[in-house]
Write a protein that holds these residues in place. Structure first.
Motif, PDB file in Angstrom:
ATOM      1  N   LEU A 209       0.825  -1.209   0.000  1.00  0.00           N
ATOM      2  CA  LEU A 209       0.000   0.000   0.000  1.00  0.00           C
ATOM      3  C   LEU A 209       0.861   1.262   0.000  1.00  0.00           C
ATOM      4  N   CYS A 212       1.856   1.506  -3.737  1.00  0.00           N
ATOM      5  CA  CYS A 212       0.771   1.638  -4.726  1.00  0.00           C
ATOM      6  C   CYS A 212      -0.096   2.867  -4.495  1.00  0.00           C
ATOM      7  N   THR A 213      -0.292   3.271  -3.245  1.00  0.00           N
ATOM      8  CA  THR A 213      -1.205   4.385  -2.979  1.00  0.00           C
ATOM      9  C   THR A 213      -0.697   5.705  -3.540  1.00  0.00           C
ATOM     10  N   SER A 367      -5.175   2.992  -4.138  1.00  0.00           N
ATOM     11  CA  SER A 367      -4.206   1.895  -4.045  1.00  0.00           C
ATOM     12  C   SER A 367      -4.496   0.823  -5.090  1.00  0.00           C
TER      13      SER A 367
END
Length: 489
Positions: A209, A212-213, A367
């Motif tokens: 996370l 990806c976020t 995300s």
């Protein structure tokens, strides 16, 4: 019977009715999530894998699909844990003595957290490996073919995998912490192995996370721009329609006269290109017919909302970093009992709670967008009615890892003051100040960097295209240098 005995019986009866009511509510909630996930997976699965001439393969794929539906429902339930708890707390604060919301209590919320934790362990450690090995199995050599033979082979593969994982944990524990207490704890499978393994998976999800976020927050602007109709200043739909029509006519002419070309043509590829251009032209026609309100108001408002939500996320994390340096209570920790309806989890009251819920959902969507936009997971992206069974299993595993880490992720970043309930608060690394502080600092830095780089570049590129500067022979920043042939033309 004495009065004390009647009181004990009445208390036990009341507890029994409360447990039955909580079971019914939990079952209804999970059944709703299961139906929604089944509908979603049905639209993404490849129909050819379920209508094959071999009934055995079709049966195996149907069983694997049900296991994936269960896993995806658990993932969706993990996403809804924090928002449901925050909203329930505000409802109990606003209507403390309302008869119709007496079913909404701390025991129900705590039970939902424990169920999601249990089902997440079950799905990640048992169901998804079983589904994958089940779809890949063919039965042992010499045995009678059938679904039961595949089940036997899958069970054996799972046992071997379990022994391998247990051996790796044993060796790692012996190297890191070689004492008697550590060795004795290794014999406790339920209290040591599974929580420790899930803690490692959750930590992996939190790191995923973190990567990806920020990427998804930057990609949300371009994704929203593709879904909405841009103002005429930023987009020339007439030119795009003419170009699409010319390309479609050229490809159609090549398909109708294949002998006029010296090189051999891939007719299947040409037909796919024509279909893609026709789909693109239909979308452009719909966007051209959009009203002036959609063009001139919808796009700016959507971009403004994204910018405000992203700014609030970064600001919340920055404030939490300062709180970590000043107050020890800002550290994420676990809570055994859910004390709902006593105090708001936001300093702004109900409005702040709504903002927290919106930010949690926004970061989860970002995300997922960042996950599928990254080069490592690009090939895992599901396609409409064209997703293989193994690809569905991979998507369900990744989404479950991301969603089960969302409560820990949100509490670590300070998006909410609701402490983690149940076994979600038992992770040892949550009490490490340096890990939590560096995690917050890394998230704020990566998000700011991605936004500054992507958002400013996108605005600059849109302005250059709007004013037609990309067609000039001079090299423009953000666009490749035009070739000499183009310049002479």
């Amino acid at each position: 019977m004495e009065a004390a005995d009647y009181e004990v019986l009445s208390v036990r009866e009341q507890l029994f009715h409360e447990r039955v009511r909580e079971c019914i509510i939990s079952t209804l909630l999970f059944a709703t999530l299961y139906i929604l996930c089944h509908i979603a997976l049905t639209h993404f699965k490849k129909p050819a894998e379920f209508t094959t001439a071999d009934d055995e393969d079709a049966t195996v794929n149907k069983i694997a699909l049900e296991l994936c539906t269960f896993t995806l429902a658990v993932a969706l339930g993990a996403v809804l844990l924090l928002p449901f708890s925050i909203i329930s707390n505000e409802v109990l604060l606003s209507l403390p003595r309302n008869y119709y919301i007496q079913w909404l209590n701390g025991s129900l919320i705590h039970g939902l957290w424990n169920l999601v934790f249990l089902f997440s362990n079950l799905s990640l450690i048992f169901l998804m490996p079983f589904a994958y090995f089940f779809t890949e199995s063919e039965g042992f050599a010499g045995s009678k073919k059938g679904v039961l033979a595949r089940v036997y082979e899958t069970v054996v593969m799972l046992m071997l995998l379990t022994l391998l994982v247990l051996g790796m944990v044993w060796v790692a524990s012996a190297i890191v912490d070689n004492n008697k207490a550590s060795r004795e704890s290794l014999y406790d499978f339920w209290e040591y192995y599974l929580p420790y393994l899930y803690s490692c998976i959750s930590f992996l999800g939190v790191l995923l996370l973190l990567v990806c976020t920020p990427l998804g927050l930057a990609r949300m602007f371009s994704v929203t721009g593709k879904l909405l109709v841009k103002p005429r200043l930023l987009e020339d739909l007439e030119e795009q329609l003419h170009c699409s029509a010319f390309e479609e006519a050229a490809l159609t002419r090549r398909i109708c006269n294949p002998t006029s070309c010296w090189l051999p043509l891939d007719m299947e590829l040409l037909h796919r290109q024509v279909l893609a251009l026709q789909t693109q032209r239909v979308l452009l026609e719909k966007r051209r017919k959009a009203s002036a309100w959609q063009r001139n108001l919808g796009y700016p408002l959507a971009m403004l909302c994204l910018l405000v939500l992203t700014g609030l996320s970064v600001l919340t994390v920055a404030i939490h970093i300062l709180e970590l340096l000043i107050d020890e209570a800002a550290m994420p920790r676990g809570m055994q009992g859910a004390s709902l309806g006593q105090v708001s989890f936001s300093k702004l009251g109900s409005f702040g709670a709504v903002v927290q819920v919106v930010l949690i959902f926004y970061l989860m969507v970002s995300s997922v967008v960042g996950f599928y936009s990254s080069p490592l997971f690009w090939g895992l992206r599901p396609r409409w009615h064209d997703t293989a069974m193994t690809q569905i299993i991979g998507n369900c595993v990744c989404l479950l890892v991301l969603s089960s880490a969302l409560p820990v992720f949100s509490r670590t970043l300070g998006l909410t003051r609701l402490d983690l309930l149940g076994d979600f608060g038992r992770f040892n690394w949550l009490g490490n100040f340096y890990i939590v502080f560096l995690y917050n600092a890394a998230f704020a830095s990566l998000t700011t960097l991605c936004l500054v780089k992507t958002f400013t570049a996108a605005v600059r590129a849109e302005l250059i295209r709007a004013f037609g500067l990309d067609r000039l022979p001079l090299p423009v920043s953000g666009f490749p240098r035009a070739s000499r042939k183009t310049q002479h033309q």
